[in-house]
Scaffold this active site. Structure first.
Site, PDB file in Angstrom:
ATOM      1  N   GLU A   1      39.760  39.129  30.109  1.00  0.00           N
ATOM      2  CA  GLU A   1      40.754  39.008  29.044  1.00  0.00           C
ATOM      3  C   GLU A   1      40.188  39.773  27.854  1.00  0.00           C
ATOM      4  O   GLU A   1      39.270  39.294  27.186  1.00  0.00           O
ATOM      5  CB  GLU A   1      40.988  37.526  28.716  1.00  0.00           C
ATOM      6  CG  GLU A   1      41.617  36.746  29.863  1.00  0.00           C
ATOM      7  CD  GLU A   1      43.129  36.910  29.923  1.00  0.00           C
ATOM      8  OE1 GLU A   1      43.751  37.119  28.861  1.00  0.00           O
ATOM      9  OE2 GLU A   1      43.686  36.829  31.030  1.00  0.00           O
TER      10      GLU A   1
ATOM     11  N   CYS B   1      42.642  38.231  19.860  1.00  0.00           N
ATOM     12  CA  CYS B   1      42.944  39.338  20.772  1.00  0.00           C
ATOM     13  C   CYS B   1      44.407  39.778  20.708  1.00  0.00           C
ATOM     14  O   CYS B   1      44.727  40.922  21.010  1.00  0.00           O
ATOM     15  CB  CYS B   1      42.591  38.955  22.203  1.00  0.00           C
ATOM     16  SG  CYS B   1      43.329  37.404  22.726  1.00  0.00           S
TER      17      CYS B   1
END
Lengths: 487, 482
Positions: free
Chosen positions: B216, B251
């Protein structure tokens, strides 16, 4: 090599431009390509059987069953199901998010690389391509140089059937593969050995490219003679077919070795012998029904495995070899040393070790002591044993009371675990293999919750806590000032 | 004084956990449920300590810690508890004429011993959420939290050891040395959250053992603002999603804005207005934003701001204070497209606005960059929404909001391209840590001679008919008519 580097650069550039143009996204384009693949196989059936005979000595029936027929069916399935596969999947959102909506759409990765293997050079090239194309990607295929006739055939024929600005074929060996792997791909699909699989994944890591690796392993076959004694003839037939009837044991899902109780071993062997003769006659070399070993190097590897003194002493049937004709006789071993190379490497050839155990339950421990295989086969009707096999061993797949046939079952994902591979395909799994599942969420600009925004205070904190816990009733009470909460 | 973690420790750790896994400790439904319930207890009993650790590490406001870490985790655990039986049940698969008579199913089995490496920005969420997936799927798991959030890392180690079954769940604290030692081991899966640069190293290490990975990562998540939108709400959501989520250090943070030259003055005004409403006239003093995590990142962000031809594009904010690791909420307009700030994931409180002649150009700008984890669009224009969703490639797309999709367990959360590989949340977490084993049950009835050598023309014809699932043809061949 410079010329090859330029060819690769140019091919990639063209494929990327084609993908960017959006042409491969249209379902119509994808279906046209899939139809063209079917047409290509139909038009060139004889030629394809020819090249498979040249490369591997494959009989045309075997070629059709394992490769041509398989590819046509795979393309047909994709054609029939594509409309369904491309439909976005709605997601149910928790009430908290009302009136937002969510869905998942499958989008193509972009430009993908398919590296196929020599043992089923047609199907292992075209089947992944079918997946890549159905998902809307552009694709470059490099078939194995160890099946040169098939590779040449694909390189020559694919461009005249498929959209050659989107689908390309390159021929060559490891040096070409190295050039290809230096580039950035949106996905790499590899079929081959674990050793090369590691190299591929390491190269892919440089560009964070997702990979599917269809590798191999030693696929064990358990024979629980107690529970299948009535059907033993079928058992023996299926095992024999699974070992020698498909590319002479050179398949990732071939029966590698058999596990059976010591008390039944010799009966098993005495049933295998006539079965082999019924398949291949008294002289298998001349039967035309047994594929040959692919190259001298592979032949020498197998010869080395067999010539190990401990192993050689365990031969109970067969064992003859002809290096010039790249022929190895269907061979049975009885209890070769467990530390021999042949019992620690994927055999990939027509040699079948039979390992005896005191009790068939020991097969579980035996299998667990080795790396996870691509498939486990078990001939048994004993429900307890079945349960134990399923829950105590790990493998890509398990098939009860048959061998190899899981390959044909479109509804099952085909892939390994651990050393036998990463990822899966077949049927709709092929489509998914080459798709990125993109989540799409749409909010409404009509309603807004003040509690979402700073500056923070304890009201907002409590509100959000209740909202996240989906304690809607309490939330309403809280907002109406009817309840105080210090959660 | 903590013992120094060495190679032998890493080997012993994996050996221990593998022994537990092989003994079947983690497979039972009851065990998984017990562990999940213990995780819930951690959330219920230790929220104040978690909030405190996050404040120490990141200056994170209580609301963000409570809602975006603890509450999300609680939801994730509760969902797993509710649905685990369902998730664990085999899926039936359809068989066909060629494999008839047979029945088939897909069985979910744990991969074995897995490694979760988490990040510093949401240290609890990004540690425990993947661990929830690993445990639900029946694996033994090692967690390595980020050393850049030391208070959180230490609290995680203490709490997990206290509450969970340490024969199967362990925490290893540390930095590069420890991570490298861990990566030399053979894992059955590695789940990593962090930067693309380290993601590459993780995948490279995983390749040595053919270990599958979920990475990720991140990217520059663009936000497109169309003039046909409710600007006030759009801007509020962007602010809450950027500065309101760990001060841009997330993110899926809105990284930069794309809008038209014509509309941008309105956008800037709206941003300034709402920023002041949220954080007051002196945002550097607002308690409602996290600080910059450490001086390395502070310097990294300063460098971006100080670059030639960037520093003069600041239209709001720009103040910095290294002592308290704070940078003001900063807006820039039309920085050069080849500047550092437009080529690296910002991961901080700086928001560049790039103006275009018309909105058509957004597609080229976005496509010319690596694929981001998220892409956002604010518009009421249905056609634009559809085109955006279909043509912009990103991990996930959100229209008319920011970041919320990560809270939706029915949507897969993950990247594509450089924002990477694999996805999780909800059932996707369970699947991420499972092997889906295909199982075929065949019977002995009906053994087609056509399967076996010796091969003949008749067999070939029948095979062809069977493969084409052509019933008529099959009967014709069987009856000798073809």
């Amino acid at each position: 090599m410079e010329a090859m580097k330029d060819t690769v650069d140019q091919s990639l550039r063209e494929m990327r431009e084609t993908f960017a143009s959006g042409r491969t996204r249209s379902v119509k384009w994808r279906k046209t390509q899939l139809e063209a693949i079917i047409e290509m196989v139909k038009d060139n059936e004889d030629k394809m059987c020819d090249v498979l005979f040249q490369d591997l000595g494959k009989h045309s029936t075997e070629a059709f069953r394992d490769e041509l027929g398989f590819v046509m069916r795979s393309a047909t399935t994709a054609l029939n199901c594509l409309d369904k596969w491309v439909v976005p999947k709605k997601s149910n959102l928790p009430l908290l998010f009302y009136p937002s909506t969510g869905k998942v759409i499958s989008e193509p990765y972009g430009t993908v690389l398919v590296l196929s293997s020599w043992n089923f050079p047609i199907s292992l090239s075209l089947d992944p391509m079918i997946g890549a194309i159905s998902a809307g990607n552009t694709v470059l295929l490099k078939a194995s140089e160890l099946s040169p006739s098939a590779s040449a055939f694909l390189a020559k024929t694919i461009p005249s059937y498929l959209d050659n600005k989107a689908i390309k074929v390159i021929e060559g060996g490891p040096d070409v593969a190295t050039i290809l792997l230096k580039h950035q791909w949106d996905k790499i699909f590899f079929t081959g050995s674990p050793r090369i699989g590691k190299i591929i994944m390491a190269a892919a890591a440089e560009h964070l490219t997702p990979v599917t690796l269809e590798l191999g392993g030693k696929c064990p076959t358990i024979v629980d003679h107690h529970s299948v004694s009535k059907d033993m003839k079928s058992v023996v037939k299926r095992i024999s077919g699974g070992k020698w009837g498909s590319c002479s044991g050179q398949a990732c899902i071939s029966v590698d070795y058999v596990l059976v109780e010591k008390s039944f071993a010799s009966s098993l062997i005495e049933m295998l012998k006539p079965m082999i003769r019924s398949f291949f006659g008294e002289n298998p070399k001349e039967s035309g029904c047994l594929s040959r070993i692919v190259t001298k190097k592979h032949f020498q590897r197998l010869a080395r495995l067999l010539n190990d003194p401990g192993v050689h002493a365990s031969i109970v049937y067969g064992g003859s070899m002809d290096e010039e004709k790249l022929y190895i006789e269907p061979t049975i071993l009885l209890d070769p040393p467990l530390d021999s190379e042949i019992m620690n490497e994927e055999i990939f050839g027509p040699i079948l070790p039979i390992i005896t155990l005191r009790d068939i339950q020991e097969s579980i421990g035996f299998i667990k002591s080795k790396p996870k295989p691509l498939a486990i086969y078990a001939f048994t009707k004993d429900e307890n044993l079945k349960t134990r096999i399923l829950s105590e061993t790990s493998s890509g797949s398990v098939t009860f009371n048959d061998v190899m046939i899981q390959y044909m079952c479109d509804a099952l994902p085909f892939g390994g675990v651990g050393e036998s591979g990463i990822g899966r395909y077949h049927g709709k799994y092929s489509f998914e293999c080459f798709s990125h599942e993109k989540a799409i969420m749409e909010g409404s600009l009509a309603m807004d919750l003040e509690a979402r925004y700073p500056p923070w205070n304890s009201f907002k904190l409590t509100f959000l806590r209740l909202a996240f816990r989906e304690a809607y009733f309490k939330l309403v009470l809280f907002m109406l000032g009817l309840k105080k909460y210090r959660e | 004084m903590a013992k120094v973690f060495q190679a032998a420790d890493a080997t012993d750790l994996v050996t221990d956990l593998r022994r537990s896994f092989d003994a079947g400790v983690t497979r039972a439904y009851e065990w998984r449920v017990t562990q999940l319930k213990k995780l819930l207890l951690i959330c219920d009993n230790h929220e104040p300590e978690i909030v405190s650790a996050l404040h120490d590490d990141l200056g994170k406001p209580e609301l963000e810690s409570s809602v975006y870490e603890v509450a999300l985790l609680r939801n994730s655990i509760n969902l797993a508890l509710k649905q685990l039986k369902d998730w664990m049940a085999p899926d039936k698969a359809k068989t066909s004429l060629t494999t008839f008579p047979a029945s088939a199913e897909i069985v979910s089995e744990p991969l074995g011993v897995v490694l979760v490496i988490s990040a510093w920005n949401y240290p609890f969420l990004l540690s425990i959420d993947p661990v929830i997936g690993a445990i639900s799927a029946g694996n033994a798991v090692v967690l390595k939290p980020s050393e850049l959030a030391p208070a959180s890392s230490s609290l995680l180690a203490t709490l997990l050891e206290q509450y969970l079954d340490s024969s199967a769940v362990r925490v290893v604290e540390g930095a590069v040395t420890e991570t490298t030692l861990l990566l030399e081991q053979k894992w059955d899966k590695i789940f990593y959250t962090g930067s693309s640069r380290i993601g590459r190293l993780i995948m490279l290490a995983a390749a040595k053992h053919l270990t599958p990975v979920v990475l990720e990562l991140g990217g520059k998540s663009p936000v497109v603002i169309d003039s046909d939108t409710n600007l006030k709400i759009s801007v509020k959501r962007i602010i809450a999603g950027k500065w309101g989520c760990n001060n841009g250090q997330a993110c899926i943070s809105p990284d930069y804005i794309l809008t038209t030259k014509e509309f941008s003055p309105k956008v800037i005004d709206a941003l300034k207005q709402e920023l002041e409403a949220f954080y007051g006239k002196n945002p550097m003093e607002s308690k409602d934003m996290s600080r910059i995590v450490n001086s390395n990142h502070f310097d990294r962000l300063s460098k971006m701001l100080e670059e030639k031809e960037v520093s003069d594009k600041i239209v709001y904010g720009g103040q910095k204070n290294r002592d308290i690791l704070k940078i003001a909420t900063t807006i820039l307009v039309d920085v050069p497209l080849d500047s550092l700030i437009m080529n690296e994931e910002i991961f901080g409180p700086l928001l560049p606005i790039i103006t275009l002649n018309n909105l058509e150009e957004i597609f080229d700008v976005i496509r010319s960059r690596p694929k981001p984890l998220a892409a956002y669009l604010f518009t009421q224009n249905q056609k634009l929404k559809e085109r955006f969703a279909m043509t912009v490639s990103a991990g996930g797309i959100v229209v008319n909001d920011i970041a919320v999709h990560l809270a939706v367990p029915t949507l897969p959360f993950g990247g594509v391209g450089e924002s990477e590989t694999g996805s999780y949340h909800g059932k996707f977490s369970f699947d991420a840590f499972s092997h889906k084993k295909a199982v075929l049950y065949k019977s002995f009835i009906g053994d087609a001679a056509i399967r076996y050598p010796p091969y003949s023309r008749g067999k070939l014809r029948l095979l062809k008919a069977l493969v084409n699932s052509n019933i008529v043809e099959i009967f014709r061949v069987l009856l000798g008519f073809s």
